[in-house]
Design an enzyme around this catalytic site. Structure first.
Site, PDB file in Angstrom:
ATOM      1  N   ASN A  70       0.921  -1.091   0.035  1.00  0.00           N
ATOM      2  CA  ASN A  70      -0.046   0.006   0.012  1.00  0.00           C
ATOM      3  C   ASN A  70       0.934   1.224  -0.020  1.00  0.00           C
ATOM      4  OD1 ASN A  70      -2.005   1.899   0.362  1.00  0.00           O
ATOM      5  ND2 ASN A  70      -2.829   1.095   2.209  1.00  0.00           N
ATOM      6  N   GLU A  83     -15.660  -0.495  14.693  1.00  0.00           N
ATOM      7  CA  GLU A  83     -15.053  -1.517  15.725  1.00  0.00           C
ATOM      8  C   GLU A  83     -14.939  -1.304  17.077  1.00  0.00           C
ATOM      9  OE1 GLU A  83     -11.602  -3.260  13.781  1.00  0.00           O
ATOM     10  OE2 GLU A  83     -12.469  -2.885  11.858  1.00  0.00           O
ATOM     11  N   ARG A  91      -2.489  -1.896  -3.751  1.00  0.00           N
ATOM     12  CA  ARG A  91      -3.586  -1.153  -3.365  1.00  0.00           C
ATOM     13  C   ARG A  91      -3.753   0.006  -4.382  1.00  0.00           C
ATOM     14  NH1 ARG A  91      -5.542   2.778   1.045  1.00  0.00           N
ATOM     15  NH2 ARG A  91      -7.508   2.999   0.559  1.00  0.00           N
ATOM     16  N   ILE A 137     -14.148   3.568  14.213  1.00  0.00           N
ATOM     17  CA  ILE A 137     -15.214   3.735  15.262  1.00  0.00           C
ATOM     18  C   ILE A 137     -16.061   2.730  14.962  1.00  0.00           C
ATOM     19  CG2 ILE A 137     -17.130   5.523  15.262  1.00  0.00           C
ATOM     20  CD1 ILE A 137     -15.312   7.627  13.802  1.00  0.00           C
ATOM     21  N   ASN A 197     -11.716   7.536  10.202  1.00  0.00           N
ATOM     22  CA  ASN A 197     -11.551   8.943  10.064  1.00  0.00           C
ATOM     23  C   ASN A 197     -12.321   9.524   8.703  1.00  0.00           C
ATOM     24  OD1 ASN A 197     -10.490  11.391  10.908  1.00  0.00           O
ATOM     25  ND2 ASN A 197      -8.834  11.241   9.473  1.00  0.00           N
ATOM     26  N   GLU A 224      -8.222  -5.176   4.875  1.00  0.00           N
ATOM     27  CA  GLU A 224      -7.995  -4.930   3.270  1.00  0.00           C
ATOM     28  C   GLU A 224      -6.919  -5.402   2.838  1.00  0.00           C
ATOM     29  OE1 GLU A 224      -8.771  -0.617   5.046  1.00  0.00           O
ATOM     30  OE2 GLU A 224      -9.591  -0.357   2.976  1.00  0.00           O
ATOM     31  N   ARG A 275     -13.860  15.958   6.825  1.00  0.00           N
ATOM     32  CA  ARG A 275     -14.854  15.898   5.561  1.00  0.00           C
ATOM     33  C   ARG A 275     -16.228  16.746   5.819  1.00  0.00           C
ATOM     34  NH1 ARG A 275     -12.528  10.693   2.708  1.00  0.00           N
ATOM     35  NH2 ARG A 275     -11.057  10.835   4.390  1.00  0.00           N
ATOM     36  N   HIS A 280     -13.628   2.884  -0.322  1.00  0.00           N
ATOM     37  CA  HIS A 280     -13.338   1.789   0.848  1.00  0.00           C
ATOM     38  C   HIS A 280     -14.114   0.549   0.239  1.00  0.00           C
ATOM     39  CE1 HIS A 280     -13.830   5.230   4.033  1.00  0.00           C
ATOM     40  NE2 HIS A 280     -12.653   4.903   3.904  1.00  0.00           N
TER      41      HIS A 280
HETATM   42  P1  AMP Z   1      -9.593   4.738  11.203  1.00  0.00           P
HETATM   43  O1  AMP Z   1      -9.690   5.721  10.309  1.00  0.00           O
HETATM   44  O2  AMP Z   1     -10.283   3.509  11.022  1.00  0.00           O
HETATM   45  O3  AMP Z   1      -8.202   4.412  11.787  1.00  0.00           O
HETATM   46  O4  AMP Z   1     -10.559   5.359  12.429  1.00  0.00           O
HETATM   47  C1  AMP Z   1     -10.089   6.520  13.201  1.00  0.00           C
HETATM   48  C2  AMP Z   1     -11.296   6.675  14.166  1.00  0.00           C
HETATM   49  O5  AMP Z   1     -11.388   5.586  15.050  1.00  0.00           O
HETATM   50  C3  AMP Z   1     -10.963   7.792  15.345  1.00  0.00           C
HETATM   51  O6  AMP Z   1     -11.776   8.857  15.167  1.00  0.00           O
HETATM   52  C4  AMP Z   1     -10.569   7.146  16.993  1.00  0.00           C
HETATM   53  O7  AMP Z   1     -11.549   7.819  17.732  1.00  0.00           O
HETATM   54  C5  AMP Z   1     -11.487   5.773  16.337  1.00  0.00           C
HETATM   55  N1  AMP Z   1     -10.639   4.894  17.182  1.00  0.00           N
HETATM   56  C6  AMP Z   1      -9.931   4.041  16.643  1.00  0.00           C
HETATM   57  N2  AMP Z   1      -9.361   3.082  17.635  1.00  0.00           N
HETATM   58  C7  AMP Z   1     -10.112   3.347  18.901  1.00  0.00           C
HETATM   59  C8  AMP Z   1     -10.313   2.745  19.905  1.00  0.00           C
HETATM   60  N3  AMP Z   1      -9.660   1.643  20.525  1.00  0.00           N
HETATM   61  N4  AMP Z   1     -11.401   3.245  20.872  1.00  0.00           N
HETATM   62  C9  AMP Z   1     -12.034   4.081  20.333  1.00  0.00           C
HETATM   63  N5  AMP Z   1     -12.177   4.731  19.374  1.00  0.00           N
HETATM   64  C10 AMP Z   1     -11.238   4.552  18.495  1.00  0.00           C
END
Ligand code: AMP
Length: 397
Positions: free
Chosen positions: A7, A333, A89, A331, A210, A383, A240, A179
């Protein structure tokens, strides 16, 4: 059989070597700050290596990766020849690359001409591809796997924008989504988890991180998705704005004298929950601020839940029903309160959360009650594994 997944970003390169018999990660790591000072991270055999190492370009990064994969201490293979293929990717294949593709030099040139569709990401993928071809030679198949591929077959009613049709014909302006590798993967894993054939299921997959996107998956195929021509569309995200009245952009540009690039920057980097709350783009920070009484942080969290709920409801209507709602990514998960807030208003569809199951951690699992008509699932996305599986499919053909 072992597949290397790459990636590539503009100055970084993430990698995983996956053994496809066990679908196990043998080694993974990151070349970062390529073209600058260069840092290298590598994880294998239960140990971690971190070092500074100048990498003037991606080809030098690939050389570092291959050197360590075959290293006496850090290695997991004896020879580079044990790598059966490399899966790359790619964010957007436009209307040219609509499925995972075995690449040659001509196809790489074609992909290079599509950089307009993903100006930040596609050029990096091309650089990564050329670096692998240069360092690994012609005998190792290089396969590209597209984030847009899973969405490509959605009906025209969902894909085309109601602007003069000539712009679709002239410039290929349409909904591409994003995604897709993640949505396709979690939809497939959801069917496995429920012990059903994907063809029997109507699923709404919520990739909430995010960047966030929601996808309607009917009989294993994407029929609609919330992101659009670019990943700016859909629900509000970390930074965004998601869907807004397009006239708002023109209005602000006139009032503030902004150029198109400046307005794009405002909508991509300064909006979403960050712009609303003024606190952060990270939902953990927003949770903390809201708990301390910050009303704008509360508003941002409530708006996020509200918009995701609306998408799930509209996709249930579009598919004529929904059997499962899947949550994935940072978020999706890790944030039980957000899953709860999103699904609570969906009780009218027959979705009933089991609070206790929702609050437990673990891998792929059902978090709705046994009686819930609509199953609510949490499925960690993967992914890299999805890319490796698609790469294997291509070279097996
Ligand atoms: P991603 O872009 O998939 O990495 O997701 C980022 C978002 O996931 C952020 O807003 C974090 O607040 C949330 N996030 C990631 N890990 C955790 C965790 N262990 N507990 C709560 N929120 C998380």
């Amino acid at each position: 059989m072992k597949i290397l997944v790459i990636n590539a970003g503009s100055s970084s390169l993430k990698y995983q070597l996956i053994d496809m018999e066990q679908e196990a990660v043998l080694a993974k790591g990151l070349c970062d700050r390529i073209g600058l000072d260069g840092t290298f991270k590598h994880e294998a055999n239960g140990d971690k290596l971190e070092m500074e190492h100048p990498m003037p370009n991606h080809a030098e990064g690939i050389k570092m990766v291959l050197k360590h994969l075959t290293d006496e201490k850090w290695g997991v293979i004896k020879d580079v020849a044990e790598i059966s293929a490399v899966g790359h990717r790619v964010v957007n294949g436009g209307e040219v690359f609509v499925e995972a593709t075995l690449m040659d030099e001509e196809k790489v040139n074609t992909l290079e001409s599509l950089t307009e569709f993903a100006p930040l990401h596609n050029p990096a993928a091309v650089t990564g591809l050329r670096a692998c071809m240069e360092v690994m030679g012609k005998d190792v198949p290089q396969v590209t796997v597209y984030d847009t591929a899973f969405h490509y077959g959605m009906p025209k009613t969902a894909a085309i924008y109601p602007i003069p049709y000539e712009y679709y014909e002239k410039y290929g302006i349409r909904r591409f989504g994003a995604h897709g590798t993640s949505h396709g993967y979690v939809a497939g894993e959801c069917a496995k988890l429920l012990g059903k054939d994907p063809k029997e299921l109507k699923i709404v997959t919520c990739h909430l991180g995010n960047g966030s996107s929601i996808t309607a998956v009917d009989s294993g195929r994407c029929v609609d998705t919330s992101m659009g021509f670019t990943p700016l569309a859909g629900v509000l995200m970390g930074t965004r704005c998601g869907d807004i009245d397009p006239a708002v952009a023109m209005y602000i540009m006139n009032k503030e004298g902004l150029t198109p690039d400046e307005m794009s920057n405002l909508m991509n980097k300064k909006s979403g929950v960050l712009g609303l709350s003024g606190v952060s783009n990270d939902f953990r920070d927003l949770d903390a601020a809201a708990a301390e009484g910050n009303e704008r942080a509360r508003l941002a969290l409530d708006m996020f839940a509200y918009q995701v709920t609306k998408y799930v409801g509209s996709y249930a209507a579009a598919m004529g029903g929904v059997d499962a709602i899947v949550f994935t990514a940072g978020i999706g998960e890790n944030n039980p309160a957000m899953r709860n807030a999103i699904t609570k208003p969906l009780a009218f569809l027959g979705a009933e959360m089991d609070e206790e199951k929702n609050n437990t951690r673990g891998g792929a699992r059902v978090v709705s009650t046994d009686a819930s008509k609509v199953k609510i699932c949490v499925i960690p996305t993967n992914e890299e594994l999805a890319i490796a599986r698609q790469t294997l499919d291509v070279i097996s053909k």
